[in-house]
Design a protein around this motif. Structure first.
Motif, PDB file in Angstrom:
ATOM      1  N   MET A  91       0.831  -1.205   0.000  1.00 26.77           N
ATOM      2  CA  MET A  91       0.000   0.000   0.000  1.00 26.77           C
ATOM      3  C   MET A  91       0.872   1.263   0.000  1.00 26.77           C
ATOM      4  O   MET A  91       0.553   2.257  -0.656  1.00 26.77           O
ATOM      5  CB  MET A  91      -0.916   0.016   1.232  1.00 26.77           C
ATOM      6  CG  MET A  91      -2.039   1.059   1.145  1.00 26.77           C
ATOM      7  SD  MET A  91      -2.929   1.256   2.718  1.00 26.77           S
ATOM      8  CE  MET A  91      -3.548  -0.414   2.959  1.00 26.77           C
ATOM      9  N   ASP A 100      -2.870  10.639  -4.322  1.00 24.67           N
ATOM     10  CA  ASP A 100      -4.143  10.391  -3.642  1.00 24.67           C
ATOM     11  C   ASP A 100      -3.973  10.659  -2.142  1.00 24.67           C
ATOM     12  O   ASP A 100      -3.410   9.845  -1.404  1.00 24.67           O
ATOM     13  CB  ASP A 100      -4.560   8.934  -3.883  1.00 24.67           C
ATOM     14  CG  ASP A 100      -5.902   8.576  -3.248  1.00 24.67           C
ATOM     15  OD1 ASP A 100      -6.300   9.227  -2.266  1.00 24.67           O
ATOM     16  OD2 ASP A 100      -6.539   7.618  -3.723  1.00 24.67           O
ATOM     17  N   LYS A 115      -3.805   7.338   4.881  1.00 27.01           N
ATOM     18  CA  LYS A 115      -4.117   6.036   5.486  1.00 27.01           C
ATOM     19  C   LYS A 115      -2.839   5.247   5.766  1.00 27.01           C
ATOM     20  O   LYS A 115      -2.652   4.698   6.871  1.00 27.01           O
ATOM     21  CB  LYS A 115      -5.037   5.239   4.548  1.00 27.01           C
ATOM     22  CG  LYS A 115      -5.442   3.878   5.125  1.00 27.01           C
ATOM     23  CD  LYS A 115      -6.368   3.136   4.173  1.00 27.01           C
ATOM     24  CE  LYS A 115      -6.757   1.767   4.748  1.00 27.01           C
ATOM     25  NZ  LYS A 115      -7.622   1.008   3.820  1.00 27.01           N
ATOM     26  N   ALA A 174       0.822   4.267  -2.597  1.00 34.49           N
ATOM     27  CA  ALA A 174       0.633   5.654  -2.157  1.00 34.49           C
ATOM     28  C   ALA A 174       1.761   6.542  -2.653  1.00 34.49           C
ATOM     29  O   ALA A 174       1.544   7.693  -3.052  1.00 34.49           O
ATOM     30  CB  ALA A 174       0.554   5.704  -0.626  1.00 34.49           C
ATOM     31  N   LEU A 200      -5.280   7.922   0.362  1.00 38.23           N
ATOM     32  CA  LEU A 200      -4.432   6.737   0.417  1.00 38.23           C
ATOM     33  C   LEU A 200      -3.124   7.049   1.150  1.00 38.23           C
ATOM     34  O   LEU A 200      -2.669   6.260   1.992  1.00 38.23           O
ATOM     35  CB  LEU A 200      -4.130   6.238  -1.006  1.00 38.23           C
ATOM     36  CG  LEU A 200      -3.205   5.024  -1.120  1.00 38.23           C
ATOM     37  CD1 LEU A 200      -3.796   3.807  -0.410  1.00 38.23           C
ATOM     38  CD2 LEU A 200      -2.922   4.713  -2.588  1.00 38.23           C
TER      39      LEU A 200
END
Length: 303
Positions: A163, A172, A178, A167, A175
């Motif tokens: 992830m 984004d 997070k 990212a 994202l």
């Protein structure tokens, strides 16, 4: 009354300006190889160069470090004396009058060919490492899965590393936030493992420039706006956002960016030796940065 004056051998070029802005503070944290003082909202490290030359460091010789550490206690008052260029504590004075100012310079990634060679050299070395990172990731397992064809069963921290790669390739904000919230503050010690890893990622970006402005802005927003991590980790991240790193980190990314293989193993070993797992975690972050850069190049070439 001060009982002795110790002289710093090397100090970051950024330290005097910081001390002129914040002349009063206290001892923040003390350990075997030095101590941090908090001046205003900033930290200055005073101690040996076991973990490299720090961008917020004043470095002493080994004997002077032992003497300094034994002379201070957490909470001791600290005053910067601009007339004598010295830091005054109840039990000791640290002078930078005779010291040498340093800046850990960064180079720029030279070419796609150099990146390819450096990436292969780096991965070969990482495959030899048996130790797990502070986030319980294995370099060998992660690289094997990453390079294997087909769907993979990502375990433990691995899905978040994937992830993070996604990212880092995007703008984004949702994202990015997070995944940063997952890593910042995660792990043990003065600099949690997740923070060390983000420092490593930012360090490879500093020589290759692939991260979005949104990524930098979100890191800054989280570390300045919330108590998301430790004071010491926040300080390293603050400097990383300004592309200022310890000499161990800058030496590593400079070797990767220049393709200089002459001291490659020693430079990597020096970084891996930092802290309990800080070096391992920083190296993982550098690897993530290289994987992002590689993916972005492949995407550009196929479009």
């Amino acid at each position: 009354m001060n009982n002795c004056t110790l002289f710093g051998e090397d100090y970051s070029y950024l330290v005097p300006l910081l001390l002129y802005k914040n002349e009063n503070g206290h001892v923040h944290s003390r350990f075997s190889n030095g101590f941090n003082i908090k001046m205003g909202d900033s930290l200055v490290f005073i101690g040996n160069n076991k973990n490299g030359l720090l961008p917020f460091g004043i470095h002493l010789r080994k004997e002077a470090t032992l003497s300094a550490v034994s002379s201070v206690n957490n909470g001791d008052s600290v005053t910067w004396n601009r007339r004598t260029n010295s830091i005054e504590l109840p039990g000791v004075t640290i002078s930078i009058e005779k010291g040498n100012s340093f800046k850990n310079e960064l180079t720029t990634l030279k070419s796609a060919t150099i990146f390819k060679d450096s990436f292969e050299r780096f991965c070969l070395q990482l495959n030899e490492i048996e130790d797990q990172t502070g986030l319980d990731a294995s370099f060998k397992e992660f690289l094997n899965k990453f390079h294997a064809a087909g769907e993979q069963k990502w375990l433990g921290t691995e899905p978040y590393l994937i992830m993070l790669i996604e990212a880092a390739m995007s703008s984004d904000e949702g994202l990015i936030e997070k995944v940063l919230r997952y890593f910042l503050g995660r792990g043990q010690g003065l600099t949690p493992s997740g923070d060390d890893m983000i420092v490593g990622l930012l360090a490879f970006d500093a020589v290759s420039h692939f991260l979005s402005t949104a990524f930098y802005e979100k890191v800054s927003e989280l570390i300045e706006g919330e108590s998301i991590t430790t004071d010491v980790a926040r300080e390293y991240l603050r400097y990383a956002l300004k592309q200022e790193y310890s000499s161990n980190v800058s030496d590593m990314v400079n070797a990767l960016a220049s393709g200089d293989a002459s001291n490659f193993e020693k430079i990597l070993d020096d970084l891996l030796g930092v802290g309990h797992s800080s070096g391992l975690d920083t190296v993982l972050g550098i690897l993530i940065g290289m994987l992002v850069y590689r993916n972005l190049r492949i995407r550009t070439e196929t479009n």
